[in-house]
Design a protein around this motif. Structure first.
Motif, PDB file in Angstrom:
ATOM      1  N   VAL A 107      12.127   0.821  -0.251  1.00 54.42           N
ATOM      2  CA  VAL A 107      11.595   0.759  -1.622  1.00 54.42           C
ATOM      3  C   VAL A 107      10.333  -0.099  -1.662  1.00 54.42           C
ATOM      4  N   THR A 108      10.345  -1.219  -0.929  1.00 55.78           N
ATOM      5  CA  THR A 108       9.159  -2.072  -0.869  1.00 55.78           C
ATOM      6  C   THR A 108       7.953  -1.303  -0.337  1.00 55.78           C
ATOM      7  N   LEU A 109       8.143  -0.570   0.765  1.00 60.47           N
ATOM      8  CA  LEU A 109       7.034   0.186   1.344  1.00 60.47           C
ATOM      9  C   LEU A 109       6.617   1.337   0.424  1.00 60.47           C
ATOM     10  N   PHE A 110       7.573   1.936  -0.272  1.00 58.25           N
ATOM     11  CA  PHE A 110       7.246   3.035  -1.192  1.00 58.25           C
ATOM     12  C   PHE A 110       6.229   2.579  -2.241  1.00 58.25           C
ATOM     13  N   PHE A 111       6.512   1.451  -2.892  1.00 61.50           N
ATOM     14  CA  PHE A 111       5.593   0.957  -3.914  1.00 61.50           C
ATOM     15  C   PHE A 111       4.326   0.372  -3.292  1.00 61.50           C
ATOM     16  N   ALA A 112       4.446  -0.154  -2.078  1.00 56.16           N
ATOM     17  CA  ALA A 112       3.259  -0.686  -1.402  1.00 56.16           C
ATOM     18  C   ALA A 112       2.249   0.418  -1.103  1.00 56.16           C
ATOM     19  N   VAL A 113       2.734   1.587  -0.698  1.00 53.85           N
ATOM     20  CA  VAL A 113       1.844   2.717  -0.420  1.00 53.85           C
ATOM     21  C   VAL A 113       1.087   3.109  -1.683  1.00 53.85           C
ATOM     22  N   GLY A 114       1.803   3.227  -2.799  1.00 50.95           N
ATOM     23  CA  GLY A 114       1.154   3.609  -4.055  1.00 50.95           C
ATOM     24  C   GLY A 114       0.129   2.588  -4.499  1.00 50.95           C
ATOM     25  N   SER A 115       0.477   1.301  -4.418  1.00 55.34           N
ATOM     26  CA  SER A 115      -0.459   0.261  -4.856  1.00 55.34           C
ATOM     27  C   SER A 115      -1.676   0.192  -3.940  1.00 55.34           C
ATOM     28  N   SER A 116      -1.489   0.368  -2.640  1.00 58.26           N
ATOM     29  CA  SER A 116      -2.620   0.311  -1.707  1.00 58.26           C
ATOM     30  C   SER A 116      -3.599   1.459  -1.949  1.00 58.26           C
ATOM     31  N   ILE A 117      -3.070   2.656  -2.172  1.00 58.21           N
ATOM     32  CA  ILE A 117      -3.944   3.799  -2.455  1.00 58.21           C
ATOM     33  C   ILE A 117      -4.759   3.549  -3.718  1.00 58.21           C
ATOM     34  N   ALA A 118      -4.083   3.075  -4.769  1.00 64.80           N
ATOM     35  CA  ALA A 118      -4.769   2.847  -6.039  1.00 64.80           C
ATOM     36  C   ALA A 118      -5.809   1.732  -5.925  1.00 64.80           C
ATOM     37  N   LEU A 119      -5.468   0.643  -5.211  1.00 67.13           N
ATOM     38  CA  LEU A 119      -6.393  -0.485  -5.106  1.00 67.13           C
ATOM     39  C   LEU A 119      -7.630  -0.136  -4.275  1.00 67.13           C
ATOM     40  N   ILE A 120      -7.430   0.550  -3.164  1.00 65.91           N
ATOM     41  CA  ILE A 120      -8.574   0.945  -2.327  1.00 65.91           C
ATOM     42  C   ILE A 120      -9.491   1.905  -3.086  1.00 65.91           C
ATOM     43  N   ALA A 121      -8.908   2.825  -3.827  1.00 68.40           N
ATOM     44  CA  ALA A 121      -9.715   3.756  -4.624  1.00 68.40           C
ATOM     45  C   ALA A 121     -10.512   3.015  -5.682  1.00 68.40           C
ATOM     46  N   GLN A 122      -9.924   1.950  -6.242  1.00 69.39           N
ATOM     47  CA  GLN A 122     -10.639   1.188  -7.262  1.00 69.39           C
ATOM     48  C   GLN A 122     -11.743   0.328  -6.652  1.00 69.39           C
ATOM     49  N   VAL A 123     -11.480  -0.264  -5.502  1.00 67.49           N
ATOM     50  CA  VAL A 123     -12.471  -1.142  -4.865  1.00 67.49           C
ATOM     51  C   VAL A 123     -13.708  -0.355  -4.454  1.00 67.49           C
ATOM     52  N   TYR A 124     -13.517   0.825  -3.882  1.00 68.24           N
ATOM     53  CA  TYR A 124     -14.648   1.600  -3.352  1.00 68.24           C
ATOM     54  C   TYR A 124     -15.033   2.768  -4.262  1.00 68.24           C
ATOM     55  N   ASN A 125     -14.506   2.775  -5.497  1.00 71.77           N
ATOM     56  CA  ASN A 125     -14.858   3.801  -6.486  1.00 71.77           C
ATOM     57  C   ASN A 125     -14.695   5.220  -5.936  1.00 71.77           C
ATOM     58  N   ILE A 126     -13.580   5.454  -5.271  1.00 76.41           N
ATOM     59  CA  ILE A 126     -13.296   6.779  -4.714  1.00 76.41           C
ATOM     60  C   ILE A 126     -12.835   7.698  -5.845  1.00 76.41           C
ATOM     61  N   PRO A 127     -13.513   8.810  -6.071  1.00 76.15           N
ATOM     62  CA  PRO A 127     -13.135   9.698  -7.175  1.00 76.15           C
ATOM     63  C   PRO A 127     -11.809  10.398  -6.892  1.00 76.15           C
ATOM     64  N   GLY A 128     -11.110  10.725  -7.946  1.00 72.38           N
ATOM     65  CA  GLY A 128      -9.837  11.422  -7.810  1.00 72.38           C
ATOM     66  C   GLY A 128      -9.124  11.468  -9.142  1.00 72.38           C
ATOM     67  N   ASP A 129      -8.012  12.165  -9.184  1.00 73.85           N
ATOM     68  CA  ASP A 129      -7.243  12.250 -10.414  1.00 73.85           C
ATOM     69  C   ASP A 129      -5.783  11.897 -10.133  1.00 73.85           C
ATOM     70  N   LEU A 130      -5.005  11.862 -11.180  1.00 74.47           N
ATOM     71  CA  LEU A 130      -3.605  11.470 -11.054  1.00 74.47           C
ATOM     72  C   LEU A 130      -2.819  12.449 -10.202  1.00 74.47           C
ATOM     73  N   ASN A 131      -3.140  13.739 -10.291  1.00 77.39           N
ATOM     74  CA  ASN A 131      -2.396  14.748  -9.519  1.00 77.39           C
ATOM     75  C   ASN A 131      -2.559  14.543  -8.011  1.00 77.39           C
ATOM     76  N   SER A 132      -3.792  14.343  -7.567  1.00 76.08           N
ATOM     77  CA  SER A 132      -4.027  14.133  -6.132  1.00 76.08           C
ATOM     78  C   SER A 132      -3.418  12.812  -5.675  1.00 76.08           C
ATOM     79  N   PHE A 133      -3.474  11.786  -6.538  1.00 78.61           N
ATOM     80  CA  PHE A 133      -2.875  10.493  -6.200  1.00 78.61           C
ATOM     81  C   PHE A 133      -1.366  10.626  -6.001  1.00 78.61           C
ATOM     82  N   LEU A 134      -0.690  11.309  -6.921  1.00 73.99           N
ATOM     83  CA  LEU A 134       0.754  11.473  -6.819  1.00 73.99           C
ATOM     84  C   LEU A 134       1.146  12.285  -5.588  1.00 73.99           C
ATOM     85  N   MET A 135       0.383  13.343  -5.288  1.00 70.41           N
ATOM     86  CA  MET A 135       0.715  14.187  -4.145  1.00 70.41           C
ATOM     87  C   MET A 135       0.582  13.414  -2.836  1.00 70.41           C
TER      88      MET A 135
END
Length: 427
Positions: A107-135
């Motif tokens: 469970v820890t790694l599950f939420f860590a993966v989601g937070s890391s993807i979101a944070l890296i996308a925010q830091v480097y302004n990587i475009p994307g949408d919620l659908n691609s993020f969830l997939m």
């Protein structure tokens, strides 16, 4: 084992009620049971603790995020992922038999993966949408289900792909018409099958039965495109299939609360039949296509055919064993799909008759089995049908009032007679 049980065993031994060997077996049984309960409780606390720690880390990052440099943000973005992987590695190598370690680290790694993807996308302004993020998030975490045998992560995965299917096809405009949900659902199928085989009565399997049924019912509509009216027929066949699955020997042995397929199937069929009983629904059931060929070659029509065929196959398999002598009206509900293709045929009148017949049969079955729940369910179904006609007909208020009084008296009398019958049998 508690001191109370130990003392009672000692008394039974002194009184020669049980042998030494029997006492040891009883003691071993309660020790194992107590240990199992403690493991379940510790697993729950560990999972909740892992979620709270993960949320706490995210909140700390969020509070100081704007003051950090890009390099610091990048390192902190990968930190939860690194910690989660270390925990999972330790669980696999050192604690492979501990469900507490496996579930909490997964469970820890599950939420860590989601937070890391979101944070890296925010830091480097990587475009994307919620659908691609969830997939991407769900696909990266799917191996955790099998590597760590984590049922909690599998439930989180199922929730995630269900939300993905809804967001891609229902919540966004214009919708994408995405079918990836069904492929993602196949990814969890082996784990669900293993749970049914090895842990049929566990709490995780109980959750799975409900989650799987609910997820499929919610996301079946994602198939709809140009002929969305045909999805009503697909849902009728799907609910019938669920009803037959709930009546298989495996699920019949389960408690009713565990048999989500039977509950979803029965309630879904009755809901659609009640919907069919309204004339306005029948009048609006028209195809939004330019030609019949476009309808018959559409994906929605193909799905209707496949689901109806499968429902018919389950119907034959179940009733062929009894030479078709114990067929219920609910089991024939999927055949109403044929009526929608008869030009000029109004099904609302027949739907009222079918619902009324089901209600009466439930009352008879409840009386035969001496079961108040089934009997009252039949009465409730007839009451709902009359209530529907209350808003759908031009009957006077006097006649409507008499009908409700009659139903109310029916509730009182049938329950009174049932209690009287039970008291008579007990004497």
């Amino acid at each position: 084992m508690s001191d109370k049980i130990t003392n009672e065993l000692q008394k039974l031994l002194k009184a020669n009620v049980v042998t030494e060997e029997t006492a040891k077996k009883i003691q071993q049984y309660f020790d194992e049971k107590q240990e199992g309960d403690q493991n379940k409780l510790s697993s729950v606390f560990a999972i909740v603790g892992a979620i709270l720690v993960g949320l706490g880390i995210i909140l700390v990052f969020a509070h100081n995020w704007d003051t950090l440099s890009r390099l610091t943000k990048t390192l902190l973005s990968f930190l939860p992922l690194l910690i989660g992987q270390l925990f999972c590695g330790y669980s696999i190598l050192k604690k492979p038999e501990s469900p507490t370690w496996r579930e909490s680290s997964a469970v820890t790694l599950f939420f860590a993966v989601g937070s890391s993807i979101a944070l890296i996308a925010q830091v480097y302004n990587i475009p994307g949408d919620l659908n691609s993020f969830l997939m991407i998030w769900m696909l990266l975490c799917l191996p955790l289900v099998y590597l760590l045998k984590s049922s909690v992560v599998s439930l989180l995965y199922l929730t995630g792909i269900t939300y993905y299917g809804c967001n891609a096809n229902y919540f966004t405009y214009p919708s994408l018409q995405s079918y990836y949900y069904w492929l993602l659902l196949l990814g969890i199928a082996p784990h669900y099958y293993k749970l049914l085989k090895t842990k049929a009565n566990s709490n995780f399997t109980l959750f799975y039965n409900w989650f799987i049924a609910l997820s499929i019912v919610i996301c079946l509509g994602t198939i709809a495109h140009k002929n969305e009216n045909l999805m009503t027929l697909s849902y009728m066949s799907l609910f019938t299939i669920c009803y037959f699955i709930g009546q298989t020997p495996f699920f019949e042995k389960q408690k009713l609360k565990n048999n989500s397929f039977l509950i979803f199937g029965k309630l879904g069929i009755l809901y659609l039949l009640l919907l069919y009983s309204f004339r306005w629904f029948w009048d609006k059931f028209i195809y939004n296509t330019a030609s019949l060929s476009e309808t018959f070659f559409s994906l929605e029509f193909i799905i209707v055919l496949l689901l109806t065929f499968f429902a018919g196959l389950l119907f034959y398999k179940k009733n062929s064993k009894t030479n078709f002598k114990k067929i219920s009206i609910l089991e024939l509900a999927f055949l109403t799909n044929i009526l929608f293709f008869i030009p000029g045929y109004e099904f609302s009148i027949m739907a009222n008759g079918i619902v009324l017949a089901i209600g009466i049969s439930e009352i008879k079955r409840g009386n035969k089995l001496n079961h108040l729940g089934i009997l009252n369910f039949g009465l409730l179904l007839i009451t709902i049908l009359i209530t529907c006609r209350f808003f759908d007909t031009d009957l006077s208020f006097v006649i409507r009032g008499i009908l409700f009084i009659t139903i109310g008296l029916g509730f009182f009398l049938t329950n009174y007679l049932m209690f009287k019958k039970r008291n008579r049998n007990e004497k």
